[in-house]
Design an enzyme around this catalytic site. Structure first.
Site, PDB file in Angstrom:
ATOM      1  N   SER A   9      -9.646   1.947   3.156  1.00 45.62           N
ATOM      2  CA  SER A   9      -8.786   2.688   2.259  1.00 45.62           C
ATOM      3  C   SER A   9      -7.776   1.825   1.495  1.00 45.62           C
ATOM      4  O   SER A   9      -7.251   2.285   0.478  1.00 45.62           O
ATOM      5  CB  SER A   9      -8.020   3.735   3.074  1.00 45.62           C
ATOM      6  OG  SER A   9      -7.161   3.108   3.999  1.00 45.62           O
ATOM      7  N   SER A  30      -9.745  -0.525   7.286  1.00 47.88           N
ATOM      8  CA  SER A  30      -9.202  -0.428   5.926  1.00 47.88           C
ATOM      9  C   SER A  30      -8.515  -1.660   5.376  1.00 47.88           C
ATOM     10  O   SER A  30      -8.153  -1.675   4.212  1.00 47.88           O
ATOM     11  CB  SER A  30      -8.223   0.738   5.847  1.00 47.88           C
ATOM     12  OG  SER A  30      -8.946   1.915   5.699  1.00 47.88           O
ATOM     13  N   LYS A  74       0.849  -1.203   0.000  1.00 48.72           N
ATOM     14  CA  LYS A  74       0.000   0.000   0.000  1.00 48.72           C
ATOM     15  C   LYS A  74       0.879   1.246   0.000  1.00 48.72           C
ATOM     16  O   LYS A  74       1.897   1.290   0.720  1.00 48.72           O
ATOM     17  CB  LYS A  74      -0.892  -0.025   1.244  1.00 48.72           C
ATOM     18  CG  LYS A  74      -1.894   1.121   1.323  1.00 48.72           C
ATOM     19  CD  LYS A  74      -2.752   0.991   2.583  1.00 48.72           C
ATOM     20  CE  LYS A  74      -3.806   2.080   2.679  1.00 48.72           C
ATOM     21  NZ  LYS A  74      -4.614   1.974   3.913  1.00 48.72           N
TER      22      LYS A  74
END
Ligand code: GLN
Length: 479
Positions: free
Chosen positions: A155, A179, A80
């Site tokens: 997210s 997330s 990420k």
């Protein structure tokens, strides 16, 4: 070319050992596949073929010399874009950091690399990890590979999407309020939020430091367990990382679950979409069939979780994001004075959601409001954690839905932040309490949208959580 879209870590290990393929071949196949898929999903913000090939060559060299190439040798992974990667652009999906190249690796990334994993790229996400749909990325939304008109969740939407599409075998994400678990459930993959402090946060760009967790995504429970094993453990560079020894999750997860007591928190079934409810009910039947004892429990402070979370996370975010002032890092607006430069930089380069949270956080921390909001939220957080302690004195694990509904359409909730915030209603509590929790695929709706089952256990009881998840998966899960 080797098809990597369904390979597991164990298959990669045996394939490398049998010389069926080399790590370099796998890395090249993964990069080519990612390049072909990305125009459809926008799941990667950056691909790093040179870095990947160099890492793969190192694995092949070790194999040629007869050395142990590591737990994750040759496994193509994505990270990420809120985790710092040495020499590879790390944007946090923000225009503020559009050209920022960190001089060091986050500890979790360093440990992945040390285990022989091959990083192929950086995954898209919501700006500074604030969001539930990945639509807050400054570089465009991610499309859910399962249904391209839907969001992948957020997210860590990109990290879930790359595993679901098969361009990466595993990935890293971060979870502050859901997330990792929520996008895992929307994309039909496994996502793990470990105990707070189980994985070092060093090099994770901070959103809300007391809530941020780093954890893995994978296509099955075993791969998620292996990836967590590689990154977990004490790190001197993060004072909040725990000293507790890391179990061999691979070995522990294979122990039987018969006789385990499972609690169903009744508050997590209010406002649930009927199809999600049906899938969780079917999952509970599977667990009963495995000899688990299922009973209802109550987590009475659940209704306060969202308010509590949005006070604490915005307060911490307003403090953490103060460093992006145009002086440090990359993007800077031109202005005649210093004060004007600060204002213009923040005004021009932060997206709407970040600005909303900085303002809210600054307000709740301001003199005169601190006691009324921030301090009170901390007390509520304590009550929420107490609910879990009480529940775990009665049962071994909790099982619940991950999200009240499956993946929604792009654009559907953007105009209404409150609706968006509600997608995390069942995940935020785990972060507030700092306990391990995960999402395991639990069938699909009639429209073919994945549903996730959440498993939660007490602090540092990841082994027990994996045990339940593995047994459920081995039993065939839910169709
Ligand atoms: N969706 C939640 C938020 O916007 C959670 C985000 C996260 O876990 N990083 O704050």
């Amino acid at each position: 070319m080797q098809d990597i879209s369904s390979l597991t870590i164990a298959e990669i290990r045996s394939g490398l050992a049998a010389r069926k393929f080399s790590a370099l071949e796998l890395a090249r196949a993964a990069i080519r596949f990612a390049e072909a898929e990305n125009p459809k999903t926008n799941a990667y913000l950056t691909l790093c073929p040179e870095v990947a090939e160099a890492a793969a060559r190192a694995v092949d060299d070790k194999l040629a010399r007869g050395e142990d190439p590591g737990l994750l040798a040759g496994v193509p992974v994505a990270v990420k874009d809120v985790l710092s990667t040495k020499g590879v652009r790390t944007t946090c999906a923000s225009r503020l950091l559009e050209r920022y190249v960190p001089p060091y690796d986050a500890t979790a990334v360093e440990r992945l690399k040390a285990a022989g994993a091959v990083m192929i790229g950086k995954a898209n996400c919501d700006e500074f990890a604030m969001g539930s749909s990945n639509e807050n990325s400054a570089f465009g939304a991610v499309r859910n590979p399962v249904a391209l008109d839907r969001v992948p969740g957020g997210s860590s939407g990109g990290s879930a999407a790359v595993v679901a599409q098969g361009t990466a075998v595993a990935s890293l994400g971060s979870d502050t309020g859901g997330s990792i678990r929520q996008p895992a459930s929307f994309c039909g993959v496994v996502g793990v939020t470990p105990t707070y402090g189980r994985v070092s946060r060093y090099g994770l760009v901070a959103f809300a430091s007391s809530l941020d967790h780093v954890g893995p995504f994978a296509r099955n429970v075993e791969d998620a367990a292996l990836t967590l094993e590689a990154i977990a453990g004490r790190d001197e560079l993060d004072a909040t990382s725990a000293f507790a020894p890391v179990d061999s999750y691979r070995a522990e997860m294979k122990k039987p679950v018969s006789g385990m007591k499972i609690g169903i928190p009744k508050e997590y079934f209010e406002g649930l979409s009927p199809e999600t409810g049906d899938k969780i009910a079917a999952a509970l039947d599977v667990l009963r069939g495995l000899g688990c004892e299922v009973r209802e429990v109550s987590l009475p402070h659940t209704p306060y979780a969202i308010s509590c979370y949005y006070i604490i996370c915005t307060a911490e975010a307003s403090s953490n994001l103060a460093r992006y002032d145009g002086v440090r890092y990359t993007s800077r607006a031109e202005a005649a004075s210093l004060g004007e430069m600060y204002r213009k930089t923040r005004g021009e380069y932060f997206g709407m959601e970040c600005k909303r949270r900085i303002m809210l956080g600054t307000y709740v921390l301001s003199h005169g409001y601190y006691d009324a909001y921030y301090l009170k939220a901390q007390k509520v957080r304590n009550l929420i954690a107490g609910d879990f302690s009480q529940a775990f004195s009665e049962v071994d694990a909790l099982v619940a839905p991950v999200s009240p509904f499956p993946a929604f359409r792009l654009g559907e909730k953007m105009a209404d932040p409150m609706q968006m915030y509600l997608s995390d209603i069942y995940t935020i509590t785990g972060d507030l309490a700092g306990i391990p929790c995960m999402s395991v695929p639990c069938g699909k709706t009639r429209e073919g949208l994945p549903v996730g089952m959440q498993i939660l256990t007490g602090h540092f009881e990841e082994s027990k959580m994996f045990r339940l998840a593995y047994a459920f998966e081995q039993a065939g899960g839910v169709a």
